[in-house]
Scaffold this active site. Structure first.
Site, PDB file in Angstrom:
ATOM      1  N   VAL A 170     -70.113 -71.969 -36.624  1.00  0.00           N
ATOM      2  CA  VAL A 170     -71.493 -71.501 -36.461  1.00  0.00           C
ATOM      3  C   VAL A 170     -72.467 -72.619 -36.797  1.00  0.00           C
ATOM      4  CG1 VAL A 170     -73.209 -69.794 -37.145  1.00  0.00           C
ATOM      5  CG2 VAL A 170     -70.818 -69.117 -36.968  1.00  0.00           C
ATOM      6  N   ASP A 171     -72.193 -73.368 -37.857  1.00  0.00           N
ATOM      7  CA  ASP A 171     -73.021 -74.538 -38.164  1.00  0.00           C
ATOM      8  C   ASP A 171     -73.027 -75.518 -36.990  1.00  0.00           C
ATOM      9  OD1 ASP A 171     -74.023 -74.024 -40.716  1.00  0.00           O
ATOM     10  OD2 ASP A 171     -72.253 -74.823 -41.710  1.00  0.00           O
ATOM     11  N   LEU A 172     -71.844 -75.796 -36.452  1.00  0.00           N
ATOM     12  CA  LEU A 172     -71.740 -76.774 -35.371  1.00  0.00           C
ATOM     13  C   LEU A 172     -72.478 -76.304 -34.125  1.00  0.00           C
ATOM     14  CD1 LEU A 172     -67.978 -77.743 -35.793  1.00  0.00           C
ATOM     15  CD2 LEU A 172     -69.982 -78.958 -36.653  1.00  0.00           C
ATOM     16  N   GLY A 225     -76.160 -76.511 -34.654  1.00  0.00           N
ATOM     17  CA  GLY A 225     -76.603 -77.880 -34.457  1.00  0.00           C
ATOM     18  C   GLY A 225     -76.691 -78.256 -32.991  1.00  0.00           C
TER      19      GLY A 225
END
Length: 405
Positions: free
Chosen positions: A186-188, A191
């Protein structure tokens, strides 16, 4: 405006980014921009820096073999940036950030909603000073809504966003139950969406002269990339379930075992299935009514899996994968991370490179997969030491007199 073009390459050498992000989502976005040639100035807390600097072990070792303060986590997401140490909790630091922002094209941050407004560093304040600024806020839940004040990490959003409900082995099976993805996906993806939004805003600014305020929420992103699983629910009314490695819509797609190891089979259409049947010496299987079409194979998946498993057990894994490759049937071994970087294809593509590093001599980096013919990317700046470029950047911007060093 930005750093001299001769020291960088790529399509964004004219863009300067002020990076107030930390952890993973916002820094992943700015690493993408840095790879594309932007001059990314990473603002870090004096003495501590980005939280991820301490997220280890493992830590990079220096030339003498001593453990440094550079964690593998930090090194994975901060290539190509320059680190400037500024305490934004002080009036002097806030003044310095405002001055820097006026010489930048993009500001990105991932503070808790309302934090930067207290410092006069929010989108309204900074775009008031420079209307052409592109300002991107990354948060767990967005700038508005009942959860907007809540903190969030990738693991929690994988759970809340539904991803863990469709990831992992089925309940009742060995190892069954909710499972997170093995990287902070989810972070990736947040981003990635942030980088896309910033690039879109810059393209629009080139036409209109106006900047943009971007509000990006991790929970929104998690919902957005549920993709086919979300649509399966929306068109059927049924709740998707964890199915292990089995694809919910296309068969046969699963992990199978040969006599000496496991591999992945990813048949995508009826023609590939027919060729698979030829490889295993059972061409008639593809003509059987219960397996002739993908829809039929999905319905009869349990029987099909049993038949294929019995056939594959007679093969050595590498020989079977090679035969399937030759027949145009997608299949692959399940590589460990070391095996990934030993793969001749990845080595040919030079996805793993070693960049000069002031402590270690060099540091490994998994570089951007983006290949541009006319504005090639260049990778020559390792993830920075804390505050490594403070004086350099402030001197370039004419701000050294502000007293930060």
């Amino acid at each position: 405006m930005a750093e001299p073009a001769h020291s960088r390459s790529g399509p964004l050498t004219h863009i300067r980014v002020l990076d107030l992000g930390r952890i993973m989502a916002a820094p992943w976005a700015t690493q993408i921009l840095a790879d594309l040639g932007a001059d990314v100035i990473k603002i870090e807390r004096p003495g501590a820096g980005d939280d991820t600097r301490a997220w280890g072990p493992p830590f990079l070792r220096d030339r003498e073999g001593n453990v440094s303060g550079e964690s593998g986590y930090f090194l994975s997401v901060n290539r190509g940036k320059r680190s400037v140490a500024v305490d934004i909790a002080t009036a002097e630091g806030q003044q310095l950030i405002r001055a820097m922002a006026q010489q930048c094209d993009v500001v990105i941050e991932n503070f808790k909603v309302g934090t930067l407004a207290k410092y006069g560093l929010d989108a309204v304040s900074l775009r008031g000073l420079k209307p052409s600024l592109v300002y991107c806020s990354v948060t767990g839940f967005g700038q508005e809504g009942p959860r907007s004040q809540n903190a969030a990490y990738d693991f929690a959003i994988q759970a809340m966003g539904g991803l863990m409900s469709v990831t992992g082995e089925r309940d009742g099976e060995p190892g069954g139950g909710p499972q997170k993805v093995g990287v902070p996906v989810v972070d990736l993806m947040t981003g990635m969406y942030a980088a896309v939004a910033i690039l879109a805003a810059l393209a629009r600014r080139a036409e209109t002269g106006h900047g943009e305020t971007i509000d990006l929420a991790m929970l929104d992103v998690a919902a957005a990339f549920l993709a086919n699983q979300a649509m399966n629910h929306l068109v059927s009314g049924k709740t998707p379930q964890r199915g292990g490695n089995r694809h919910p819509n296309i068969q046969p797609q699963d992990v199978f075992a040969a006599s000496d190891g496991q591999f992945v089979l990813a048949v995508g259409n009826d023609g590939q299935f027919a060729r698979l049947c030829e490889v295993i010496g059972d061409a008639g299987l593809a003509r059987a009514p219960r397996f002739a079409t993908n829809a039929a194979r999905v319905r009869a998946n349990a029987d099909l899996t049993a038949l294929l498993s019995a056939a594959f057990a007679a093969w050595k894994r590498d020989a079977l994968v090679a035969a399937l490759d030759a027949a145009g049937v997608p299949a692959a071994p399940i590589n460990t991370i070391p095996q990934v970087f030993a793969d001749p294809q990845l080595q040919h593509r030079e996805m793993l490179r070693h960049l000069p590093h002031p402590l270690a001599g060099s540091v490994p980096q998994v570089v951007s997969p983006i290949r541009l013919a006319d504005a090639p990317l260049r990778f020559d700046r390792a993830p920075p030491l804390l505050g490594q470029h403070t004086q350099e950047v402030l001197r370039e911007l004419g701000l050294l007199a502000e007293g930060v060093s």
